[in-house]
Motif scaffolding. Sequence first.
Motif, PDB file in Angstrom:
ATOM      1  N   THR A 166       0.831  -1.208   0.000  1.00 24.37           N
ATOM      2  CA  THR A 166       0.000   0.000   0.000  1.00 24.37           C
ATOM      3  C   THR A 166       0.861   1.252   0.000  1.00 24.37           C
ATOM      4  O   THR A 166       0.611   2.199  -0.756  1.00 24.37           O
ATOM      5  N   LEU A 167       1.899   1.271   0.841  1.00 21.25           N
ATOM      6  CA  LEU A 167       2.774   2.438   0.909  1.00 21.25           C
ATOM      7  C   LEU A 167       3.494   2.656  -0.423  1.00 21.25           C
ATOM      8  O   LEU A 167       3.671   3.797  -0.865  1.00 21.25           O
ATOM      9  N   ALA A 168       3.908   1.560  -1.062  1.00 22.11           N
ATOM     10  CA  ALA A 168       4.572   1.687  -2.357  1.00 22.11           C
ATOM     11  C   ALA A 168       3.619   2.261  -3.398  1.00 22.11           C
ATOM     12  O   ALA A 168       4.000   3.093  -4.230  1.00 22.11           O
ATOM     13  N   LEU A 169       2.358   1.816  -3.355  1.00 22.64           N
ATOM     14  CA  LEU A 169       1.348   2.329  -4.288  1.00 22.64           C
ATOM     15  C   LEU A 169       1.119   3.818  -4.064  1.00 22.64           C
ATOM     16  O   LEU A 169       1.096   4.612  -5.014  1.00 22.64           O
ATOM     17  N   LEU A 170       0.956   4.224  -2.796  1.00 24.48           N
ATOM     18  CA  LEU A 170       0.711   5.629  -2.496  1.00 24.48           C
ATOM     19  C   LEU A 170       1.895   6.499  -2.900  1.00 24.48           C
ATOM     20  O   LEU A 170       1.721   7.610  -3.409  1.00 24.48           O
ATOM     21  N   ALA A 171       3.108   5.985  -2.695  1.00 23.95           N
ATOM     22  CA  ALA A 171       4.297   6.735  -3.099  1.00 23.95           C
ATOM     23  C   ALA A 171       4.338   6.919  -4.609  1.00 23.95           C
ATOM     24  O   ALA A 171       4.701   7.988  -5.115  1.00 23.95           O
ATOM     25  N   ASP A 172       3.946   5.876  -5.337  1.00 19.85           N
ATOM     26  CA  ASP A 172       3.939   5.945  -6.803  1.00 19.85           C
ATOM     27  C   ASP A 172       2.913   6.968  -7.291  1.00 19.85           C
ATOM     28  O   ASP A 172       3.176   7.766  -8.199  1.00 19.85           O
ATOM     29  N   ILE A 173       1.723   6.955  -6.686  1.00 18.00           N
ATOM     30  CA  ILE A 173       0.673   7.900  -7.078  1.00 18.00           C
ATOM     31  C   ILE A 173       1.088   9.326  -6.735  1.00 18.00           C
ATOM     32  O   ILE A 173       0.898  10.258  -7.525  1.00 18.00           O
ATOM     33  N   LEU A 202      -4.841   8.495 -14.045  1.00 14.62           N
ATOM     34  CA  LEU A 202      -5.911   7.574 -13.659  1.00 14.62           C
ATOM     35  C   LEU A 202      -5.620   6.151 -14.121  1.00 14.62           C
ATOM     36  O   LEU A 202      -5.873   5.192 -13.397  1.00 14.62           O
ATOM     37  N   ALA A 203      -5.085   6.017 -15.347  1.00 19.75           N
ATOM     38  CA  ALA A 203      -4.720   4.680 -15.833  1.00 19.75           C
ATOM     39  C   ALA A 203      -3.659   4.066 -14.934  1.00 19.75           C
ATOM     40  O   ALA A 203      -3.696   2.861 -14.626  1.00 19.75           O
ATOM     41  N   ARG A 204      -2.715   4.880 -14.499  1.00 20.61           N
ATOM     42  CA  ARG A 204      -1.634   4.393 -13.619  1.00 20.61           C
ATOM     43  C   ARG A 204      -2.205   3.950 -12.278  1.00 20.61           C
ATOM     44  O   ARG A 204      -1.838   2.897 -11.743  1.00 20.61           O
ATOM     45  N   VAL A 205      -3.124   4.738 -11.724  1.00 21.91           N
ATOM     46  CA  VAL A 205      -3.749   4.399 -10.438  1.00 21.91           C
ATOM     47  C   VAL A 205      -4.494   3.073 -10.536  1.00 21.91           C
ATOM     48  O   VAL A 205      -4.341   2.188  -9.683  1.00 21.91           O
ATOM     49  N   LEU A 206      -5.306   2.921 -11.580  1.00 17.86           N
ATOM     50  CA  LEU A 206      -6.111   1.705 -11.707  1.00 17.86           C
ATOM     51  C   LEU A 206      -5.243   0.473 -11.932  1.00 17.86           C
ATOM     52  O   LEU A 206      -5.538  -0.602 -11.404  1.00 17.86           O
ATOM     53  N   ARG A 207      -4.179   0.622 -12.728  1.00 16.26           N
ATOM     54  CA  ARG A 207      -3.289  -0.530 -12.949  1.00 16.26           C
ATOM     55  C   ARG A 207      -2.628  -0.961 -11.647  1.00 16.26           C
ATOM     56  O   ARG A 207      -2.480  -2.151 -11.376  1.00 16.26           O
ATOM     57  N   GLU A 247     -10.347  -5.950  -8.391  1.00 12.97           N
ATOM     58  CA  GLU A 247     -10.893  -6.344  -9.687  1.00 12.97           C
ATOM     59  C   GLU A 247     -11.788  -5.225 -10.218  1.00 12.97           C
ATOM     60  O   GLU A 247     -12.546  -4.612  -9.467  1.00 12.97           O
ATOM     61  N   ARG A 248     -11.683  -4.983 -11.514  1.00  9.56           N
ATOM     62  CA  ARG A 248     -12.484  -3.987 -12.204  1.00  9.56           C
ATOM     63  C   ARG A 248     -12.480  -2.630 -11.471  1.00  9.56           C
ATOM     64  O   ARG A 248     -13.550  -2.050 -11.197  1.00  9.56           O
ATOM     65  N   PRO A 249     -11.307  -2.090 -11.119  1.00 13.86           N
ATOM     66  CA  PRO A 249     -11.277  -0.764 -10.487  1.00 13.86           C
ATOM     67  C   PRO A 249     -11.813   0.286 -11.466  1.00 13.86           C
ATOM     68  O   PRO A 249     -11.494   0.262 -12.657  1.00 13.86           O
ATOM     69  N   THR A 250     -12.616   1.206 -10.947  1.00 13.42           N
ATOM     70  CA  THR A 250     -13.335   2.160 -11.799  1.00 13.42           C
ATOM     71  C   THR A 250     -13.373   3.532 -11.153  1.00 13.42           C
ATOM     72  O   THR A 250     -13.560   3.643  -9.929  1.00 13.42           O
ATOM     73  N   ILE A 251     -13.193   4.567 -11.960  1.00 10.19           N
ATOM     74  CA  ILE A 251     -13.360   5.939 -11.497  1.00 10.19           C
ATOM     75  C   ILE A 251     -14.479   6.582 -12.308  1.00 10.19           C
ATOM     76  O   ILE A 251     -14.404   6.654 -13.539  1.00 10.19           O
ATOM     77  N   ALA A 252     -15.537   6.996 -11.632  1.00  9.16           N
ATOM     78  CA  ALA A 252     -16.666   7.670 -12.276  1.00  9.16           C
ATOM     79  C   ALA A 252     -16.714   9.107 -11.772  1.00  9.16           C
ATOM     80  O   ALA A 252     -16.569   9.357 -10.567  1.00  9.16           O
ATOM     81  N   LEU A 284     -20.473   9.474 -14.855  1.00  9.37           N
ATOM     82  CA  LEU A 284     -20.012   8.805 -16.060  1.00  9.37           C
ATOM     83  C   LEU A 284     -18.628   8.239 -15.798  1.00  9.37           C
ATOM     84  O   LEU A 284     -17.814   8.835 -15.094  1.00  9.37           O
ATOM     85  N   ILE A 285     -18.333   7.076 -16.376  1.00 10.53           N
ATOM     86  CA  ILE A 285     -17.030   6.454 -16.170  1.00 10.53           C
ATOM     87  C   ILE A 285     -15.952   7.244 -16.898  1.00 10.53           C
ATOM     88  O   ILE A 285     -16.039   7.476 -18.100  1.00 10.53           O
ATOM     89  N   GLU A 286     -14.932   7.645 -16.153  1.00  8.45           N
ATOM     90  CA  GLU A 286     -13.788   8.359 -16.721  1.00  8.45           C
ATOM     91  C   GLU A 286     -12.653   7.396 -17.031  1.00  8.45           C
ATOM     92  O   GLU A 286     -11.914   7.578 -18.001  1.00  8.45           O
ATOM     93  N   ALA A 287     -12.491   6.366 -16.201  1.00 13.80           N
ATOM     94  CA  ALA A 287     -11.433   5.369 -16.412  1.00 13.80           C
ATOM     95  C   ALA A 287     -11.851   4.075 -15.735  1.00 13.80           C
ATOM     96  O   ALA A 287     -12.477   4.092 -14.674  1.00 13.80           O
ATOM     97  N   ALA A 288     -11.497   2.944 -16.365  1.00 20.18           N
ATOM     98  CA  ALA A 288     -11.860   1.644 -15.792  1.00 20.18           C
ATOM     99  C   ALA A 288     -10.965   0.564 -16.380  1.00 20.18           C
ATOM    100  O   ALA A 288     -10.524   0.661 -17.530  1.00 20.18           O
ATOM    101  N   LEU A 289     -10.698  -0.455 -15.593  1.00 22.70           N
ATOM    102  CA  LEU A 289     -10.040  -1.659 -16.082  1.00 22.70           C
ATOM    103  C   LEU A 289     -11.057  -2.804 -16.047  1.00 22.70           C
ATOM    104  O   LEU A 289     -11.882  -2.881 -15.141  1.00 22.70           O
TER     105      LEU A 289
END
Length: 498
Positions: free
Chosen positions: A9-16, A30-35, A44-49, A59-64
């Motif tokens: 989690t800390l590595a993810l937050l540092a990357d963001i 957003l693509a980087r965050v979802l990946r 699974e299926r992380p989504t930003i609306a 409306l969906i702005e980004a989704a995997l």
Amino acid sequence: MKAPDEARTLALLADIDEACREGTDLDALLARVLRRLDQGLGWERPTIALLDPARDELLIEAALGLTPAEARRARWSLGEGRTGVVASTGEACVVDSSDPLVLDKSGAGVPPERTFVAVPLAAADRVFGVLSGFRVPASPKAHHLATRDLQLVASLVSSRVQDAIEQRERHASDTPRHRFQPRGLLGTSRAMREIFELIGRVAPSPTTVLLRGESGTGKELVARALHEYSPRSRRPFVAVNCAALPESLVEAELFGHERGAFTGAEQRRVGRFEAAHQGTLFLDEIGDLPIPMQVKLLRVLQSRVIERLGSTHSVDVDVRIIAATSRDLESMVAGSTFREDLYYRLNVFPIGLPALRDRKSDVLLLADHFVETFNRSHGKAVKRLATSAIDMLMAYHWPGNVRELENCIERAVLMARDDVILGHHLPPTLQLPAEATSEAPMSLQSQLDRVEQDLVIDALKASRGNMAKAARALAITERQMGLRVRKYALDPRTFKSG
């Protein structure tokens, strides 16, 4: 010493945080965050609306995990379903995916036997979006920690997203994001949104348009969109590739000819200008037109009158001209290989199409679209791209632009044996590292190891880190699986959902 989950989690937050400070483009961020949520933390299926204030809809702005068509289909009113409730109340929710308020707005189906988590995106006490995803059911403590992680991610990106939204609204205050999206054109990057805005502005007029861009960037698709959204849409759209026409036949192709006008002219033929009467004529690769033909084309553009070869009779034509080129016309004018007066006649409303390498955030959107397209045309059932394939697509520089991406995905869909595209299904040009050269090719063993590593990682991901289940999927023993996990320095715990 930090627990593995906390360290991830800390590595993810540092990357963001690094991406936000770098001023990364919103779509790429957003693509980087979802990946990272998908690959690093097991979502699974992380989504930003995001909220569209004009319609009070999300409306969906980004989704995997969703195709472009599925993402465009999904929208929630405020208070509708769990996503709409989170947006209206500003409170996170954690429910079973079988909850009747977890709505299948995309049409992709709600993942069974999963937990749905959604948290608000907010700035200055105003909710403007929702970050959500699914997880494998776990203990209440695990879900609490997972929700906390998602809230931390949301709080980290909220101000950056809000700033980008405000900048977008200032840039195109009279063109809301949902208002104009030409059919047949895909892209959510800033560069493509600007192209869509230009199309919307010039399409209704009779103005001559000059499309600039590298080969494979989709100039003909833009030309067709300009025609489709014009008052001439019910009239013909005629395309001519000037580079493909022999110099001796260019005039006859454009203006037509009478019977007997030259050897082989056995009957009268209408040219492309007449065929496009009251419609649109698309002159592709206009920079390859011979100088003598440039003179005649200029005369027609000025007078809107043509003469067929072998005829003295003038024919009036009402044609909207859209020209395109991948060449540097300014240098050609300076070198006297393109007429300056014709250049200014064509360059009334120029539109520059970006290379795919300059809109990397659209790569996965386009790849998903092509997977869906080739599934239908080839009778396949590919559902997703493996992490290895995604990384290779995002790292490649795409000299052939969208056309090259389309060809790569068609090959990969045909090569895929199951429902996933792995790295080795992509062409060899994508599999070589960027620094590789012909003097230092990858050895056979290195390439075999790469394929094996892709298969092991994908099996672990599918099994959520269960090595026994992954081994069964690969038809090997658990001991063999353990040897390969150690060989590639993999940690099965990183593939668990928590």
